[in-house]
Design an enzyme around this catalytic site. Structure first.
Site, mmCIF file in Angstrom:
data_model
loop_
_atom_site.group_PDB
_atom_site.id
_atom_site.type_symbol
_atom_site.label_atom_id
_atom_site.label_comp_id
_atom_site.label_asym_id
_atom_site.label_seq_id
_atom_site.Cartn_x
_atom_site.Cartn_y
_atom_site.Cartn_z
ATOM 1 N N HIS A 31 0.812 -1.276 -0.021
ATOM 2 C CA HIS A 31 -0.130 -0.092 -0.036
ATOM 3 C C HIS A 31 1.021 1.168 0.053
ATOM 4 C CE1 HIS A 31 -3.613 2.318 0.888
ATOM 5 N NE2 HIS A 31 -2.657 2.928 1.558
ATOM 6 N N ASP B 72 -6.387 -8.716 5.893
ATOM 7 C CA ASP B 72 -7.296 -9.186 6.690
ATOM 8 C C ASP B 72 -8.682 -8.677 6.358
ATOM 9 O OD1 ASP B 72 -7.462 -6.547 7.791
ATOM 10 O OD2 ASP B 72 -6.855 -6.788 9.754
HETATM 11 C C1 GRF Z 1 0.935 0.631 -6.036
HETATM 12 O O1 GRF Z 1 1.081 1.927 -5.660
HETATM 13 C C2 GRF Z 1 0.576 -0.358 -4.872
HETATM 14 O O2 GRF Z 1 1.184 0.355 -3.813
HETATM 15 C C3 GRF Z 1 -0.935 -0.235 -4.724
HETATM 16 O O3 GRF Z 1 -1.433 -0.259 -6.180
HETATM 17 C C4 GRF Z 1 -0.236 0.317 -7.195
HETATM 18 C C5 GRF Z 1 0.125 -0.825 -7.913
HETATM 19 O O4 GRF Z 1 1.072 -0.353 -8.881
HETATM 20 N N1 GRF Z 1 -1.321 -1.283 -4.108
HETATM 21 P P1 GRF Z 1 1.649 -1.478 -10.134
HETATM 22 O O5 GRF Z 1 0.495 -2.115 -10.790
HETATM 23 O O6 GRF Z 1 2.390 -2.386 -9.350
HETATM 24 O O7 GRF Z 1 2.316 -0.529 -10.849
#
Ligand code: GRF
Length: 221
Positions: A110, A142
């Protein structure tokens, strides 16, 4: 045996690419058995195909009910022998039956320092709030929204002249280092959870990679 993993994606797949690159550089010893997407147009699928990784698409159109969608996803992941599910930009919440099929074996990345700014558009929210540091968090999934036990975090500064794009890129660069590293710890069986605190054997709190804002070095074998 290499840990068999499944990667769930919806978009550009730069984190998937970082995982593939780490494997190909022999820094990460896992086997991507399946890349699963809810978006047939995801660039991430092309990245997987380019590296000969099997892909599978499940659309909302075919499975409008969340539980049916998740049941189909679990079926595909289990059929591929997946033991660790890696969410990498997968834009759906995971239902309880999915979680129960992979207990403490689903992880997510995230783009904020959780528990600050869960949910969507978090770089904008961080800028609007005026935080001086942001970063990324790898956590177990979760039933809540970005609320599971935290495995790793990396910190980036927020500059006065940042906009959403520049902050997003700075955080993504850290994601690409931290996510393969976290997967490596899991694959090596070094991760345990006590209450909701994640302990990584051989890594001490703020020591080394775990919280180091300067973590940009490529993965070491
Ligand atoms: C990333 O910023 C990740 O933290 C979030 O979604 C984005 C995905 O980017 N969960 P990518 O598809 O890996 O380029």
């Amino acid at each position: 045996m290499k840990l068999p993993i499944g990667v769930l994606v919806s978009g550009s797949g730069t984190n998937l690419q970082a995982i593939i690159d780490a494997i190909e550089a022999t820094c990460l010893s896992v086997d991507i058995r399946l890349v699963l997407s809810d978006n047939p147009k995801a660039l991430a699928l092309e990245r997987a195909r380019k590296h000969g990784i099997p892909t599978f698409v499940i659309t909302k159109k075919d499975f409008p009910e969340r539980k049916d969608f998740d049941q189909e996803a679990v079926k595909a992941l289990k059929a591929s022998g997946v033991e660790l599910v890696v969410l990498a930009g997968f834009m759906r919440l995971i239902t309880k039956p999915f979680l129960d099929a992979f207990p403490m074996r689903i992880i997510n990345i995230h783009p904020s320092l959780l528990p600050a700014f869960p949910g969507l558009e978090v770089q904008r929210k961080a800028l609007e709030h005026g935080v001086k540091f942001s970063g990324c968090t790898v956590h177990f999934v979760d039933e809540g929204l970005d609320s599971g036990p935290i495995i790793m975090q990396a910190v980036v500064p927020v500059m006065d002249n940042d906009d959403v794009e520049t902050l997003k890129i700075r955080i993504l660069e850290k994601e690409h280092v931290v996510y393969p590293e976290a997967i490596r710890y899991l694959a090596e069986g070094r991760v345990s959870v006590k209450n909701r605190r994640v302990v990584i054997e051989g890594a001490q709190g703020a020591d080394g990679a775990l919280f180091n804002p300067a973590l940009t070095a490529p993965l070491k074998k």
